[in-house]
Design an enzyme around this catalytic site. Structure first.
Site, short mmCIF file in Angstrom:
data_model
loop_
_atom_site.label_atom_id
_atom_site.label_comp_id
_atom_site.label_asym_id
_atom_site.label_seq_id
_atom_site.Cartn_x
_atom_site.Cartn_y
_atom_site.Cartn_z
CB SER A 14 65.94 2.64 -8.57
OG SER A 14 66.29 1.98 -7.38
CG HIS A 48 66.05 5.68 -4.48
ND1 HIS A 48 64.69 5.57 -4.25
CD2 HIS A 48 66.40 4.54 -5.13
CE1 HIS A 48 64.24 4.44 -4.75
NE2 HIS A 48 65.25 3.78 -5.29
#
Length: 334
Positions: A156, A206
């Site tokens: 991610s 992230h």
């Protein structure tokens, strides 16, 4: 990326959904992006660990992204391989569905070589930025347990970087979990909302992905021409595909040498090409290996033709009567 102390694989039955989505998406595309497909396959195979690769790839316990262990042991394996590991099916499927959409968009617009170069660069940059952020928080604020000693895996962080690149030129608005935001800032909104709804998500991973995407765009904008990584990827691609291109060239070359098949022509000259002679009776181009016309059966030796190495053979008559020509064709193909 997701944070986990221990444990692996919970939830099931979602992989068929991923496979169905990938097949449906690729089926409708006129050009199938190969790098995106390879990334999907690599992440899925690492998760499933089939018998033929299980002895080769490390276990997830050996590749958790942990800043403390990376710095302590200089463990680059954790730095790079952790992006390709996922803890359970929902984690894998969510990331791969996102990769499927973003990858197809980017690879179609950039080309496979540049896209592969970008992904390779973003993996290193996103993981590296996350590592530096964790170390900085430790040194400046003594954040030990919160980030420096956490365990995380997943693609991610790279996906957040890809989202920044994909949306960098967008001027419209997008819906992020029902909230309308400018598309170019959608990654920042998703960073906050994901953290709210998925507490186990790696905020630092992230954030590192978003910052990596921004840095990549800045570096890309300041450098004209192909970057060194893209050139290297293209070079490797040419090297790997050279045998296939060589064989393809040989096949095409053999096809160009007409072996017993020709065409009906109406040119004034009798020379149709190397190793080919044209029948003067029906103007059919025949292989140089044939001594009689394949269309009407007229013999080449009787002066019915031209070849590359000889002019028109002398003959008292260059044309057959129409009825005779029709009769020979019927006999030839009946």
């Amino acid at each position: 990326m997701e944070n986990f102390g221990e444990g692996r694989r919970s939830g099931g039955g979602m992989l068929p959904l991923l496979a169905l989505s990938a097949v449906a998406e690729y089926y409708r595309l006129p050009w199938k992006p190969p790098v995106t497909a390879s990334l999907l396959a690599a992440n899925t195979l690492v998760y499933l660990r089939p018998a033929f690769i299980d002895p080769v790839i490390p276990h997830i316990s050996e590749v958790w992204f942990n800043p403390h262990l990376i710095f302590k042991h200089k463990d680059l394996k954790r730095l790079f391989l952790s992006a390709f590991y996922h803890v359970n099916e929902p984690h894998l499927v969510y990331n791969m569905m996102s990769l499927l959409w973003k990858g197809i968009k980017l690879e179609t617009s950039m080309g496979s070589s540049e896209f592969a170069s970008m992904v390779f660069t973003l993996i290193g940059m996103s993981q590296g930025v996350t590592l530096l952020l964790a170390k900085s928080l430790l040194l400046l604020f003594d954040y030990d347990r919160a980030y420096y000693n956490e365990y995380a895996v997943g693609f991610s962080g790279v996906l957040f970087a890809m989202k920044v690149v994909l949306n960098s030129q967008a001027e419209d608005y997008s819906s992020v979990y029902g909230i309308l935001v400018p598309t170019k800032y959608a990654a920042w909104a998703e960073l906050i909302l994901v953290q709210m709804f998925v507490p186990n998500a790696s905020f630092l991973g992230h954030l590192g992905g978003i910052l990596a995407g921004i840095i990549y765009l800045k570096l890309k904008g300041s450098y004209s021409g192909s970057d060194p990584v893209t050139m290297a990827v293209r070079g490797v691609s040419r090297l790997v595909t050279w045998p296939l291109r060589f064989l393809n060239g040989m096949v095409r070359s053999r096809r160009r040498r007409i072996t017993g098949r020709g065409r009906v022509g109406r040119g004034q000259t009798g020379i149709a090409g190397p190793g080919i002679w044209r029948c003067q009776s029906c103007t059919y181009d025949n292989s140089g290996w044939l001594s009689a016309c394949e269309m009407c059966g007229s013999g080449r030796a009787r002066g019915n033709g031209w070849s590359l190495n000889q002019g028109p053979a002398l003959s008292s008559s260059n044309d057959l009567p129409l009825d005779e020509l029709r009769r020979r064709r019927v006999e030839r193909f009946s």
